[in-house]
Motif scaffolding. Structure first.
Motif, PDB file in Angstrom:
ATOM      1  N   PRO A 408       0.844  -1.204   0.000  1.00 36.51           N
ATOM      2  CA  PRO A 408       0.000   0.000   0.000  1.00 36.51           C
ATOM      3  C   PRO A 408       0.882   1.257   0.000  1.00 36.51           C
ATOM      4  CG  PRO A 408       0.043  -1.013   2.170  1.00 36.51           C
ATOM      5  CD  PRO A 408       0.794  -1.934   1.253  1.00 36.51           C
ATOM      6  N   ASP A 409       0.336   2.361  -0.502  1.00 35.36           N
ATOM      7  CA  ASP A 409       1.107   3.593  -0.558  1.00 35.36           C
ATOM      8  C   ASP A 409       1.565   4.065   0.801  1.00 35.36           C
ATOM      9  OD1 ASP A 409       0.938   3.619  -3.226  1.00 35.36           O
ATOM     10  OD2 ASP A 409      -0.240   5.470  -3.414  1.00 35.36           O
ATOM     11  N   SER A 410       0.858   3.628   1.827  1.00 36.24           N
ATOM     12  CA  SER A 410       1.192   4.111   3.168  1.00 36.24           C
ATOM     13  C   SER A 410       2.356   3.334   3.777  1.00 36.24           C
ATOM     14  CB  SER A 410      -0.032   3.968   4.071  1.00 36.24           C
ATOM     15  OG  SER A 410      -0.390   2.599   4.113  1.00 36.24           O
ATOM     16  N   VAL A 419      10.318   7.285   5.026  1.00 38.94           N
ATOM     17  CA  VAL A 419       9.765   7.649   3.727  1.00 38.94           C
ATOM     18  C   VAL A 419       8.831   6.540   3.260  1.00 38.94           C
ATOM     19  CG1 VAL A 419      10.292   8.469   1.410  1.00 38.94           C
ATOM     20  CG2 VAL A 419      11.967   8.757   3.238  1.00 38.94           C
ATOM     21  N   ARG A 420       7.601   6.947   2.904  1.00 38.88           N
ATOM     22  CA  ARG A 420       6.606   5.956   2.493  1.00 38.88           C
ATOM     23  C   ARG A 420       6.582   5.787   0.986  1.00 38.88           C
ATOM     24  NH1 ARG A 420       1.237   6.597   5.882  1.00 38.88           N
ATOM     25  NH2 ARG A 420       2.149   6.420   7.946  1.00 38.88           N
ATOM     26  N   LYS A 421       5.997   4.661   0.593  1.00 41.05           N
ATOM     27  CA  LYS A 421       5.913   4.355  -0.832  1.00 41.05           C
ATOM     28  C   LYS A 421       5.230   5.490  -1.599  1.00 41.05           C
ATOM     29  CE  LYS A 421       3.730   1.203  -4.058  1.00 41.05           C
ATOM     30  NZ  LYS A 421       2.741   0.149  -4.210  1.00 41.05           N
ATOM     31  N   GLY A 422       4.116   5.975  -1.054  1.00 38.70           N
ATOM     32  CA  GLY A 422       3.351   7.016  -1.739  1.00 38.70           C
ATOM     33  C   GLY A 422       4.184   8.278  -1.973  1.00 38.70           C
ATOM     34  N   GLU A 423       4.989   8.637  -0.979  1.00 33.50           N
ATOM     35  CA  GLU A 423       5.810   9.844  -1.115  1.00 33.50           C
ATOM     36  C   GLU A 423       6.839   9.680  -2.223  1.00 33.50           C
ATOM     37  OE1 GLU A 423       7.513  11.254   2.669  1.00 33.50           O
ATOM     38  OE2 GLU A 423       6.001   9.984   3.612  1.00 33.50           O
ATOM     39  N   LYS A 458      13.652  -0.889  -7.337  1.00 33.44           N
ATOM     40  CA  LYS A 458      12.546  -1.597  -7.987  1.00 33.44           C
ATOM     41  C   LYS A 458      11.375  -0.654  -8.219  1.00 33.44           C
ATOM     42  CE  LYS A 458      14.006  -5.878  -8.189  1.00 33.44           C
ATOM     43  NZ  LYS A 458      14.077  -6.648  -9.428  1.00 33.44           N
ATOM     44  N   LEU A 459      11.120   0.146  -7.192  1.00 33.61           N
ATOM     45  CA  LEU A 459       9.999   1.074  -7.268  1.00 33.61           C
ATOM     46  C   LEU A 459      10.243   2.093  -8.376  1.00 33.61           C
ATOM     47  CD1 LEU A 459       7.353   1.773  -5.936  1.00 33.61           C
ATOM     48  CD2 LEU A 459       8.581   3.089  -4.224  1.00 33.61           C
ATOM     49  N   LEU A 460      11.456   2.624  -8.392  1.00 32.93           N
ATOM     50  CA  LEU A 460      11.823   3.614  -9.392  1.00 32.93           C
ATOM     51  C   LEU A 460      11.712   3.016 -10.791  1.00 32.93           C
ATOM     52  CD1 LEU A 460      12.934   6.426  -9.966  1.00 32.93           C
ATOM     53  CD2 LEU A 460      15.226   5.544  -9.557  1.00 32.93           C
TER      54      LEU A 460
END
Lengths: 805, 117
Positions: A408-410, A419-423, A458-460
């Motif tokens: 989840p983004d949170s 630092v959260r995923k959403g940020e 990975k996210l990037l």
């Protein structure tokens, strides 16, 4: 405009202000901090103590941040009183500051147990940047240091001081180290790791008193036993700083009581961070505090709604050289809990998984935490594991990209900086981020301990349309990973051939760039316990000679230290005659080169020479150039020839990321030019200087001093340490002089000659194992790698046949 | 209509290891035979750039890299992999019968005959 006063300038308080600012509030903000520093990352103090980072490097918000956000900052000022009637705070000098809203973020302090003598000089705590600086001033080689407390903070302090050369003993009240995060077995594995680093651990010991006349000189235990000490560090836990709240009549138990919205018992006063108590729980790890900060920012900006709930604690603990991960429940006595365990005493690895109804509810990992992300994903998502029961302790590698997509983004990605995923996703889109460097700069994610770097990447990769790999470190387009990552992959997945790496992680083809690099990596990591693939190596390493412009080869036998004999010289002359060698030349490396030898003649040339390969064709150990030293020279102060010969013997036949040249000189006149070699020893009266990273080729660079030592054996060991360190961390085709500049001499020193006893021993063990398995390549004259390695194929017969066209 | 092909039996397949090449001299001609994981291809051995021995090059996919200066050539077509490199190599049909590699050198003989004539 309303006046917001924040008492406390630490991580939780400032994180909360950052979130408030994002909501564009109508606030005039004042922050009081009793430390004189801007907000820094307290988690990283251990790295400052160990010299890994400077105080400046752990700053989270510099003074410019406060200025540009119009925050009035009062540092080094302690608030002594809150007047709730007049809604003001009063500092120690009597100055009064009015507020409309007040946030208490007073943090916690080191708990000092009631022991006689804790007020003596040289008894310290380890909690703030100033504490760290004090310890740094006191630390010196051999200082008898006792750390009271075997929790995370105590162990971090112990490791930091030990790296600084102190003689450290950790004493702990309980039977087991870090008993709050680990079970007894995990604690035992941790203890062995810590002891292996050269830190003594004494359990269980109750401290009765600190002795000494003014200055501490020892510790006395409840048993009557005594231990000498010149420095004592107390790390016995923390206590919430709730005194201000208590004095002003707020509800306070152990900490300042807050509800799910971070409100205290006064409607205009809020609290956040380690000073709080929420549903009976107080806090010591940073991740939940960042959640608190977010919730409070919503509440105080009239967006009351989000609630705080302390999730199951997950603690990734970083003490240099020990990996520990603990998350969720660790109590196996709970009904319905099943326990899976794995131990490997030789590897120092311990895993324990707790399952309830086929779901992972807790884990302890010591020494081997590479599967941490997989486990966390299982735990977080409540994955039903019944179908995977056989693989739980060694889960198959999973695609982290998918895991990241499922989060989840949170979800907090970077626990150190909250630092959260959403940020991260928002920052990527907003600022057009395409590289990890930009991501770190914008979001601070992965800038502290770095353990989330893989996840961030990975996210990037998934989110940024123009994602760019940090080009500098990627091996090549065939296997698009950094060297570090590839080493992890090859080691972790136990890949043992170039073809296998290319098949699983590459384009199945490979090229002249990546094949030799992977060949080197496999040889270095598996030291012979792998499938050597000659086709993946450059021709020089297939036939152990250096190809020349006409397709013939050059042959340079080993001549250790540049010392030869009449007998060897006669054989060389005979070989040159017998095989019509077009040129015999003295090289720049004090050796003799036979140029223009045909491939088919190589085995016979080697046999007739009766000498070993000088590896002059290879990315490997070349030679040790020496001067005549004390044996003949009237200025010599060290035996450079014999030392050089011994150095060459210890390292010869091994491969390195690029060619590796050495020199040993018997006095500072430096006749054999040791200061422009990859590794050099410079003899002085009564000592050796060991120097590294010199060059006199395409670029010229004076070598850096690694260490000065008294004995020849110490110099040889320092040389071996650097040699193996370069083998393990150098990128293929990276010369030692680029390597030293990339890593910095300080880091190299700390991880080689100044590393812990255990780390040094491990480096040397790995080197010696590789050395044992290495052999003179020219022995292939009798045992060729394949039938036609040297033999020219002759055609069998010619057949003329009629064919319809 | 029939034409004469001149096949030369060279050697057993196991004499050329996977992903490596070996040079063979047939008369005045030097060829390089490559084993692409069981498929065999033959090219002339000298790199058109500076005569480098292509048999000693690293194989990447279907191409070989000259060990002297890194030119790439496709082993099936003899064409340079980079279009910017103008010259190409002769390729020779290659087959395997009963574990023995044979190369069709008709084109080479014809060239020699023409030169002699």
């Amino acid at each position: 405009m309303k006046r917001l006063v924040v008492v406390g300038n630490g991580m939780a308080g400032v994180a909360c202000v950052e979130h408030i600012l994002k909501r564009n509030p109508d606030f005039e903000i004042t922050i009081f901090g009793d430390e004189t520093h801007v907000n820094y990352n307290r988690i990283l103090l251990s790295l400052v103590l160990a010299g890994e980072k400077s105080a400046d490097e752990i700053v989270l918000n510099d003074i410019e941040w406060y200025r540009s956000n119009n925050i009035r900052t009062r540092l080094g000022v302690r608030i002594s009183q809150i007047d709730r009637q007049t809604r003001t705070v009063i500092d120690e000098t009597g100055e009064v500051t009015p507020y409309d809203k007040l946030i208490l973020a007073t943090g916690s302090s080191a708990f000092i147990p009631p022991i006689a003598g804790v007020d003596k000089a040289n008894v310290h705590v380890f909690r703030t940047l100033d504490d760290t600086r004090t310890l740094l001033e006191k630390a010196r080689k051999g200082l008898k240091t006792i750390v009271i407390g075997g929790g995370l903070l105590g162990l971090e302090a112990a490791r930091g001081l030990q790296v600084r050369g102190c003689d450290v003993t950790v004493i702990h009240l309980m039977d087991s180290l870090m008993e709050r995060q680990l079970d007894a077995t995990g604690g035992e594995y941790l203890k062995r790791r810590i002891e292996g680093m050269g830190i003594r651990v004494m359990l269980p010991r109750q401290t009765a008193a600190l002795s000494g006349n003014g200055h501490v000189d020892g510790v006395r235990f409840a048993t009557g036993e005594e231990l000498e000490a010149e420095l004592v560090v107390i790390a016995a836990g923390i206590r919430p700083n709730a005194e201000l709240g208590r004095k002003s009549g707020l509800a306070v138990n152990r900490g300042i009581v807050v509800n799910d919205f971070m409100e205290t018992s006064d409607a205009d006063i809020f609290a956040v961070g380690e000073c709080t108590e929420h549903r009976g729980q107080t806090f010591g790890l940073v991740a939940p505090l960042f959640d608190q900060a977010r919730v409070l920012a919503a509440t105080i900006t009239e967006n009351r709604g989000p609630v705080f709930s302390a999730a199951a604690p997950a603690a990734k603990l970083k003490i240099m050289g020990v990996d520990i991960f603990s998350a969720g429940a660790i109590d196996e006595a709970e009904p319905g809990v099943e326990v899976l365990r794995y131990e490997d005493p030789a590897l120092g690895a311990y895993k324990k998984l707790l399952l309830k109804e086929n779901k992972l509810v807790g884990m302890i990992l010591v020494g081997d935490i590479q599967d941490e992300l997989v486990y966390m994903d299982w735990m977080r998502s409540g994955t039903d594991l019944s179908s995977m029961r056989r693989q739980l302790l060694f889960p198959p590698p999973s695609d982290l990209g998918l895991e990241v997509a499922d989060m989840p983004d949170s979800e907090t990605i970077c626990g150190c900086n909250g630092v959260r995923k959403g940020e991260i996703i928002q920052a990527i889109h907003q600022h057009g981020i395409t590289t990890m460097g930009q991501l770190k700069q914008r979001t601070k994610a992965s800038t502290s301990c770095g353990s989330c770097a893989g996840l961030c990447e990975k996210l990037l990769r998934a989110v940024a349309p123009d994602f760019q790999e940090e080009t500098k470190t990627t091996l090549c387009a065939c296997v698009p990973f950094s060297y570090e990552r590839l080493r992890e992959i090859v080691r972790g997945q136990k890949l043992k051939s170039v073809e296998e790496v290319l098949a699983v992680y590459g384009n199945r083809k490979g090229c002249e760039v990546c094949k030799p690099a992977l060949s080197y990596m496999l040889d270095m990591l598996w030291c012979g316990d792998h499938e050597e693939d000659r086709s993946a190596r450059f021709i020089n390493d297939r036939v152990h000679a250096n190809i020349q412009k006409d397709g013939t080869f050059s042959v340079i036998p080993r001549m250790r230290g540049g010392v030869t004999s009449p007998d060897e010289l006669r054989r060389i002359a005979d070989v040159a005659d017998k095989y019509n060698v077009p040129m015999v030349k003295v090289t720049g490396s004090q050796r003799i080169d036979l140029l223009g030898v045909k491939k088919a003649d190589l085995p016979n040339v080697w046999r007739d020479l009766g000498m070993t390969s000088g590896q002059a064709y290879s990315k490997g150990v070349r030679m040790v150039k020496t001067c005549v030293g004390t044996e003949f020279c009237r200025f010599g102060v060290q035996d450079s020839t014999n030392t050089g010969i011994e150095l060459e013997r210890r390292l010869e036949n091994l491969f390195t990321p690029h060619k590796f040249k050495m020199g040993v000189v018997g006095c500072p006149r430096n006749c054999a030019e040791a200061t422009v070699k990859d590794l050099g020893f410079v003899g002085q009266d009564g000592s050796w200087q060991v120097v590294i990273g010199g060059a006199a080729g395409k670029s010229v660079r004076k070598a850096d001093l690694l260490v000065t030592v008294e004995t020849t054996e110490e110099a040889l060991e320092a040389g071996e340490l650097f040699f193996q360190y370069y083998r393990e961390h150098g990128n293929y085709l990276e010369r030692s002089y680029d390597f030293v500049e990339r890593l910095g001499i300080e880091k190299i020193r700390k991880e080689t000659v100044y590393a812990s006893v255990e780390e040094r021993r491990n480096l040397l063990d790995r080197l010696h194992r590789s050395k044992e398995l290495s052999r003179d390549a020219w022995l292939e004259r009798d045992r060729p790698a394949n039938a036609t390695q040297f033999v020219q194929i002759e055609p069998m017969e010619t057949v003329r046949e009629k064919q319809l066209v | 209509m029939t034409a004469e092909r001149i096949w030369t039996k060279i050697t057993r397949v196991e004499n050329i290891p996977p992903r490596e090449g070996r040079p063979v001299r047939v008369g005045d001609l030097e060829i390089a035979i490559f084993n692409l994981n069981g498929r065999f291809h033959t090219i002339e051995n000298a790199c058109p750039h500076k005569g480098g021995p292509l048999c000693d090059g690293i194989v990447t996919g279907n191409a070989v890299v000259c060990p002297l200066h890194g030119r790439h050539f496709d082993l099936e077509t003899g064409m340079p992999v980079r279009a910017s490199e103008p010259s190409c190599l002769a390729v020779f049909p290659t087959r395997v019968d009963d574990g023995i590699i044979s190369v069709d050198l008709t084109a080479a003989y014809r060239a020699t005959d023409e030169a002699a004539a």
